[in-house]
Design a protein around this motif. Structure first.
Motif, PDB file in Angstrom:
ATOM      1  N   LEU A  88      11.181  -8.313  22.065  1.00  0.00           N
ATOM      2  CA  LEU A  88      10.751  -8.210  23.463  1.00  0.00           C
ATOM      3  C   LEU A  88       9.351  -8.781  23.597  1.00  0.00           C
ATOM      4  O   LEU A  88       8.509  -8.628  22.710  1.00  0.00           O
ATOM      5  CB  LEU A  88      10.739  -6.754  23.926  1.00  0.00           C
ATOM      6  CG  LEU A  88      12.067  -6.034  24.113  1.00  0.00           C
ATOM      7  CD1 LEU A  88      11.805  -4.591  24.558  1.00  0.00           C
ATOM      8  CD2 LEU A  88      12.926  -6.749  25.128  1.00  0.00           C
ATOM      9  N   SER A  89       9.099  -9.417  24.765  1.00  0.00           N
ATOM     10  CA  SER A  89       7.772  -9.929  25.051  1.00  0.00           C
ATOM     11  C   SER A  89       7.598  -9.984  26.571  1.00  0.00           C
ATOM     12  O   SER A  89       8.433  -9.445  27.311  1.00  0.00           O
ATOM     13  CB  SER A  89       7.588 -11.324  24.429  1.00  0.00           C
ATOM     14  OG  SER A  89       6.253 -11.758  24.579  1.00  0.00           O
ATOM     15  N   TYR A  90       6.508 -10.616  27.025  1.00  0.00           N
ATOM     16  CA  TYR A  90       6.271 -10.809  28.453  1.00  0.00           C
ATOM     17  C   TYR A  90       5.931 -12.278  28.696  1.00  0.00           C
ATOM     18  O   TYR A  90       5.249 -12.917  27.877  1.00  0.00           O
ATOM     19  CB  TYR A  90       5.130  -9.928  28.964  1.00  0.00           C
ATOM     20  CG  TYR A  90       5.467  -8.445  28.955  1.00  0.00           C
ATOM     21  CD1 TYR A  90       6.220  -7.879  29.984  1.00  0.00           C
ATOM     22  CD2 TYR A  90       5.032  -7.622  27.918  1.00  0.00           C
ATOM     23  CE1 TYR A  90       6.534  -6.527  29.976  1.00  0.00           C
ATOM     24  CE2 TYR A  90       5.344  -6.270  27.895  1.00  0.00           C
ATOM     25  CZ  TYR A  90       6.101  -5.728  28.933  1.00  0.00           C
ATOM     26  OH  TYR A  90       6.423  -4.395  28.913  1.00  0.00           O
ATOM     27  N   GLN A 128       6.571 -10.685  33.396  1.00  0.00           N
ATOM     28  CA  GLN A 128       7.943 -10.190  33.419  1.00  0.00           C
ATOM     29  C   GLN A 128       8.473 -10.053  31.990  1.00  0.00           C
ATOM     30  O   GLN A 128       8.240 -10.904  31.141  1.00  0.00           O
ATOM     31  CB  GLN A 128       8.852 -11.144  34.206  1.00  0.00           C
ATOM     32  CG  GLN A 128      10.293 -10.654  34.330  1.00  0.00           C
ATOM     33  CD  GLN A 128      11.126 -11.543  35.244  1.00  0.00           C
ATOM     34  OE1 GLN A 128      10.585 -12.309  36.039  1.00  0.00           O
ATOM     35  NE2 GLN A 128      12.442 -11.453  35.134  1.00  0.00           N
ATOM     36  N   GLU A 129       9.188  -8.978  31.751  1.00  0.00           N
ATOM     37  CA  GLU A 129       9.749  -8.734  30.425  1.00  0.00           C
ATOM     38  C   GLU A 129      10.800  -9.783  30.083  1.00  0.00           C
ATOM     39  O   GLU A 129      11.647 -10.124  30.906  1.00  0.00           O
ATOM     40  CB  GLU A 129      10.384  -7.345  30.372  1.00  0.00           C
ATOM     41  CG  GLU A 129      10.848  -6.936  28.984  1.00  0.00           C
ATOM     42  CD  GLU A 129      11.424  -5.544  28.963  1.00  0.00           C
ATOM     43  OE1 GLU A 129      10.763  -4.645  28.412  1.00  0.00           O
ATOM     44  OE2 GLU A 129      12.534  -5.350  29.505  1.00  0.00           O
ATOM     45  N   SER A 156      15.464 -14.130  30.501  1.00  0.00           N
ATOM     46  CA  SER A 156      14.663 -13.489  31.529  1.00  0.00           C
ATOM     47  C   SER A 156      15.535 -13.231  32.747  1.00  0.00           C
ATOM     48  O   SER A 156      16.193 -14.133  33.255  1.00  0.00           O
ATOM     49  CB  SER A 156      13.487 -14.389  31.922  1.00  0.00           C
ATOM     50  OG  SER A 156      12.763 -13.830  32.991  1.00  0.00           O
ATOM     51  N   ASN A 183      19.314  -6.512  31.736  1.00  0.00           N
ATOM     52  CA  ASN A 183      18.259  -6.410  30.717  1.00  0.00           C
ATOM     53  C   ASN A 183      18.592  -5.330  29.696  1.00  0.00           C
ATOM     54  O   ASN A 183      18.406  -5.515  28.486  1.00  0.00           O
ATOM     55  CB  ASN A 183      16.918  -6.093  31.379  1.00  0.00           C
ATOM     56  CG  ASN A 183      16.122  -7.344  31.699  1.00  0.00           C
ATOM     57  OD1 ASN A 183      16.393  -8.412  31.152  1.00  0.00           O
ATOM     58  ND2 ASN A 183      15.158  -7.234  32.589  1.00  0.00           N
TER      59      ASN A 183
END
Length: 280
Positions: free
Chosen positions: A13-15, A20-21, A49, A56
């Motif tokens: 997981l990142s942004y 936004q995740e 995304s 998600n």
């Protein structure tokens, strides 16, 4: 890219820049990494995304709960279809196909194999996806030592077909409609098609999205009236066949072809009938 949470060796997981995740997937992208470290993204990777929280959560669940081998097989299958056959697949297939493959393998381990009633239709109408499905079975055999019957290749193909459509469509309904139209053309011209022909392949690809629109009841405004008149008069036999198709669709699907749709069908029918053998 900063790792917020490692899901497995191949996903984290990142942004993104908008905060936004996102989920980043690629072979070994998170191998040996810990939360908070930076990932050096090289080679083949994909960033997922979506603003849909339910999707998600499905992504997270699949990447966290299902063994990496299944994800790697899915990634290779989609890569083959997109690169070898120039098809575009929706990201949700990474979830649905991984879940399907995992379930199919678990059933096979228990001695359960499921016949696919659409095998013949899928093999004939969705050739690229079916061939990719066969490659997937070889991948599964190499990784897990399990051998599926070819029906499973058709099930995999169904996921790949749905992944190319704007909305989820019943493959049974779509295949039935496609075959009805093909049969009408065959009977009108009294010929069998060369299914290896590039013209037939292009026609079936067009027919796939055309069938989806009819089943979904999607209507488009026609913009090719002048061009339509030219080709209607030039290819009269193909046009007469399109009229039969239009009458059939009105009667059984309550759908009327606009001039754009008629034009595309005229051109495709003209090409495939000129590259097929008339039956004796």
């Amino acid at each position: 890219m900063k790792i917020v949470k490692v899901l497995n060796n191949n996903a984290f997981l990142s942004y993104d820049e908008q905060g936004q995740e996102v989920i980043v997937m690629g072979i070994g992208v998170a191998f040996g990494k810990k939360n908070g470290q930076m990932a050096d993204l090289k080679g083949r990777y994909k960033i997922f995304s979506t603003s849909d929280s339910k999707i998600n959560e499905r992504f997270k669940a699949v990447f966290s709960d299902i063994s990496e081998e299944y994800l790697e097989i899915t990634e290779r299958i989609i890569f083959i279809l997109e690169k070898e056959y120039d098809k575009k697949i929706d990201d949700i297939v990474y979830v649905s196909l991984t879940e399907h493959i995992h379930g199919a393998i678990e059933r096979l381990k228990k001695g359960i194999e499921v016949k696919n009633p659409l095998l013949m239709d899928i093999r004939r109408l969705f050739k690229d996806e079916y061939e990719t499905g066969l490659m997937a079975l070889k991948e599964i055999e190499a990784v897990f030592g399990l051998t599926f019957i070819e029906d499973e290749a058709a099930y995999i193909a169904q996921h790949l077909v749905n992944g190319q459509l704007d909305q989820l469509v019943d493959i049974n309904d779509m295949s039935k409609l496609m075959q009805e139209i093909i049969n009408m053309i065959k009977y009108t011209f009294r010929m069998e098609f060369n299914e290896d022909s590039i013209y037939y392949h292009r026609f079936v690809t067009h027919l796939k999205f055309f069938a989806q629109r009819i089943i979904d009841g999607q209507v488009y405004v026609s913009e090719s009236d002048d061009i339509f008149e030219v080709f209607r008069n030039k290819y009269t036999a193909s046009y007469e066949c399109v009229v039969k198709i239009d009458h059939y669709l009105q009667k059984h699907y309550h759908y009327s072809l606009n001039t754009d749709e008629q034009l595309y069908l005229i051109l495709h029918i003209e090409k495939i009938t000129k590259n097929s053998q008339i039956q004796s």
